[in-house]
Design a protein around this motif. Structure first.
Motif, PDB file in Angstrom:
ATOM      1  N   GLU A  37       0.896  -1.199   0.010  1.00  0.00           N
ATOM      2  CA  GLU A  37      -0.227  -0.011  -0.040  1.00  0.00           C
ATOM      3  C   GLU A  37       0.944   1.261  -0.040  1.00  0.00           C
ATOM      4  N   TYR A  38       0.860   2.086  -0.885  1.00  0.00           N
ATOM      5  CA  TYR A  38       1.601   3.270  -1.028  1.00  0.00           C
ATOM      6  C   TYR A  38       0.832   4.736  -1.060  1.00  0.00           C
ATOM      7  N   ARG A  39      -0.724   4.881  -1.022  1.00  0.00           N
ATOM      8  CA  ARG A  39      -1.380   5.807  -0.928  1.00  0.00           C
ATOM      9  C   ARG A  39      -1.814   6.360   0.515  1.00  0.00           C
ATOM     10  N   SER A  40      -0.755   6.647   1.297  1.00  0.00           N
ATOM     11  CA  SER A  40      -1.203   6.781   2.505  1.00  0.00           C
ATOM     12  C   SER A  40      -0.561   7.903   3.147  1.00  0.00           C
ATOM     13  N   THR A  41      -0.682   8.428   4.532  1.00  0.00           N
ATOM     14  CA  THR A  41       0.347   9.272   5.018  1.00  0.00           C
ATOM     15  C   THR A  41       1.758   8.799   5.414  1.00  0.00           C
ATOM     16  N   LYS A  42       2.833   9.704   5.818  1.00  0.00           N
ATOM     17  CA  LYS A  42       3.930   9.399   5.776  1.00  0.00           C
ATOM     18  C   LYS A  42       4.217   8.369   7.073  1.00  0.00           C
ATOM     19  N   GLN A  43       3.231   8.776   8.160  1.00  0.00           N
ATOM     20  CA  GLN A  43       3.401   7.996   9.330  1.00  0.00           C
ATOM     21  C   GLN A  43       2.755   6.560   8.991  1.00  0.00           C
ATOM     22  N   GLU A  44       1.891   6.469   8.164  1.00  0.00           N
ATOM     23  CA  GLU A  44       1.206   5.063   7.764  1.00  0.00           C
ATOM     24  C   GLU A  44       2.355   4.520   7.003  1.00  0.00           C
ATOM     25  N   LEU A  45       3.053   4.990   6.059  1.00  0.00           N
ATOM     26  CA  LEU A  45       4.129   4.446   5.209  1.00  0.00           C
ATOM     27  C   LEU A  45       5.148   3.918   6.041  1.00  0.00           C
ATOM     28  N   ASN A  46       5.432   4.636   7.007  1.00  0.00           N
ATOM     29  CA  ASN A  46       6.905   4.166   7.873  1.00  0.00           C
ATOM     30  C   ASN A  46       6.065   2.714   8.484  1.00  0.00           C
ATOM     31  N   HIS A  47       4.947   2.769   9.131  1.00  0.00           N
ATOM     32  CA  HIS A  47       4.473   1.559   9.609  1.00  0.00           C
ATOM     33  C   HIS A  47       4.582   0.440   8.852  1.00  0.00           C
ATOM     34  N   ILE A  48       4.085   0.525   7.546  1.00  0.00           N
ATOM     35  CA  ILE A  48       4.003  -0.299   6.463  1.00  0.00           C
ATOM     36  C   ILE A  48       5.323  -1.203   5.957  1.00  0.00           C
ATOM     37  N   ILE A  49       6.264  -0.117   6.269  1.00  0.00           N
ATOM     38  CA  ILE A  49       7.834  -0.638   5.888  1.00  0.00           C
ATOM     39  C   ILE A  49       8.475  -1.294   7.008  1.00  0.00           C
ATOM     40  N   GLU A  50       7.890  -0.869   8.313  1.00  0.00           N
ATOM     41  CA  GLU A  50       8.321  -1.464   9.512  1.00  0.00           C
ATOM     42  C   GLU A  50       7.754  -2.831   9.419  1.00  0.00           C
ATOM     43  N   GLN A  51       6.560  -3.087   9.143  1.00  0.00           N
ATOM     44  CA  GLN A  51       5.806  -4.323   9.084  1.00  0.00           C
ATOM     45  C   GLN A  51       6.403  -5.521   7.886  1.00  0.00           C
ATOM     46  N   TYR A  52       6.826  -4.594   6.797  1.00  0.00           N
ATOM     47  CA  TYR A  52       7.711  -5.269   5.851  1.00  0.00           C
ATOM     48  C   TYR A  52       8.825  -5.976   6.369  1.00  0.00           C
ATOM     49  N   PHE A  53       9.776  -5.137   7.169  1.00  0.00           N
ATOM     50  CA  PHE A  53      10.735  -5.695   7.735  1.00  0.00           C
ATOM     51  C   PHE A  53      10.539  -6.894   8.670  1.00  0.00           C
ATOM     52  N   MET A  54       9.623  -7.037   9.254  1.00  0.00           N
ATOM     53  CA  MET A  54       8.867  -7.938  10.201  1.00  0.00           C
ATOM     54  C   MET A  54       8.390  -9.180   9.562  1.00  0.00           C
ATOM     55  N   GLY A  55       8.327  -9.196   8.186  1.00  0.00           N
ATOM     56  CA  GLY A  55       7.902 -10.436   7.208  1.00  0.00           C
ATOM     57  C   GLY A  55       6.478  -9.967   7.322  1.00  0.00           C
ATOM     58  N   ASN A  56       5.732  -9.059   7.337  1.00  0.00           N
ATOM     59  CA  ASN A  56       4.281  -8.911   7.329  1.00  0.00           C
ATOM     60  C   ASN A  56       4.147  -7.827   6.077  1.00  0.00           C
ATOM     61  N   ARG A  57       3.241  -8.330   5.184  1.00  0.00           N
ATOM     62  CA  ARG A  57       2.927  -7.446   4.036  1.00  0.00           C
ATOM     63  C   ARG A  57       1.579  -6.528   4.105  1.00  0.00           C
ATOM     64  N   ILE A  58       1.754  -5.426   4.014  1.00  0.00           N
ATOM     65  CA  ILE A  58       0.273  -4.697   4.009  1.00  0.00           C
ATOM     66  C   ILE A  58       0.237  -4.276   2.650  1.00  0.00           C
TER      67      ILE A  58
END
Length: 205
Positions: A37-58
């Motif tokens: 997901e890439y159409r989000s606020t900066k805070q949400e995008l940071n969260h998405i990338i954090e989850q990506y490194f944890m192995g979770n794909r949003i």
């Protein structure tokens, strides 16, 4: 000499990622290239990338491959049915409902929206989001420890004494753990290097 920021593909952890500054547009491009997901606020995008490194794909919401048909927004409209996002359209809507101008979405609202998407909560409405804004709902609360850690890390790296350590990120993490678990203020100070010198030296043995 200022440390050069590596390409995202060469970064191995979210901790390493947070050492560098990223613009929202850059975060959006990274998420898009990863199929997230890439159409989000900066805070949400940071969260998405954090989850990506944890192995979770949003991943990008598909909504069965169709855009939502809901055009008229009311307090009873579920967020997932009205293509909700933190844009000017919904800022104007909440401004009209609350009488607050200019209206600003708060951190609890961003946290609630992440939860709605993660759990595919089809029952969470615009009215529910309004309750979050007023602090009348415990649906989701923003964990400000993330901001505190980021500020702690930034202040540690700005301290010239941090240059004495090879793995600065690890040393910062050791100090943060002690501060986080204490009743003291969650901020960095040079005194921490002396106070927890033994723990730091244990790591470097």
């Amino acid at each position: 000499m200022k440390e050069r920021r590596p390409d995202f593909k060469d970064i191995k952890s979210f901790e390493e990622f947070t050492r560098y500054y990223w613009y929202r547009e850059e975060l959006s491009k990274i998420c898009k290239s990863l199929g997230l997901e890439y159409r989000s606020t900066k805070q949400e995008l940071n969260h998405i990338i954090e989850q990506y490194f944890m192995g979770n794909r949003i991943e990008k919401s598909q909504r069965n491959g169709k855009k939502s048909q809901t055009e008229v927004v009311t307090l009873c409209t579920p967020l997932l049915e009205c293509a909700f996002t933190f844009n000017q359209k919904f800022r104007d809507y909440f401004s009209a409902v609350t009488g607050v101008s200019p209206f600003k979405f708060n951190a609890d609202m961003a946290t609630a929206w992440r939860k709605v998407k993660a759990e595919n909560d089809l029952n969470f409405t615009i009215g529910d989001m309004l309750k979050v804004y007023y602090g009348e709902s415990d649906y989701a609360k923003y964990d400000n420890s993330v901001c505190q850690w980021n500020q702690f890390l930034k202040d540690f790296f700005l301290d010239k004494f941090s240059e004495n350590y090879f793995d600065k990120l690890k040393v910062a993490a050791i100090l943060w753990k002690e501060v986080r678990d204490s009743k003291n203020e969650k901020i960095y100070s040079r005194e921490l290097l002396n106070k927890y010198r033994n723990k730091i030296e244990e790591y470097h043995k």
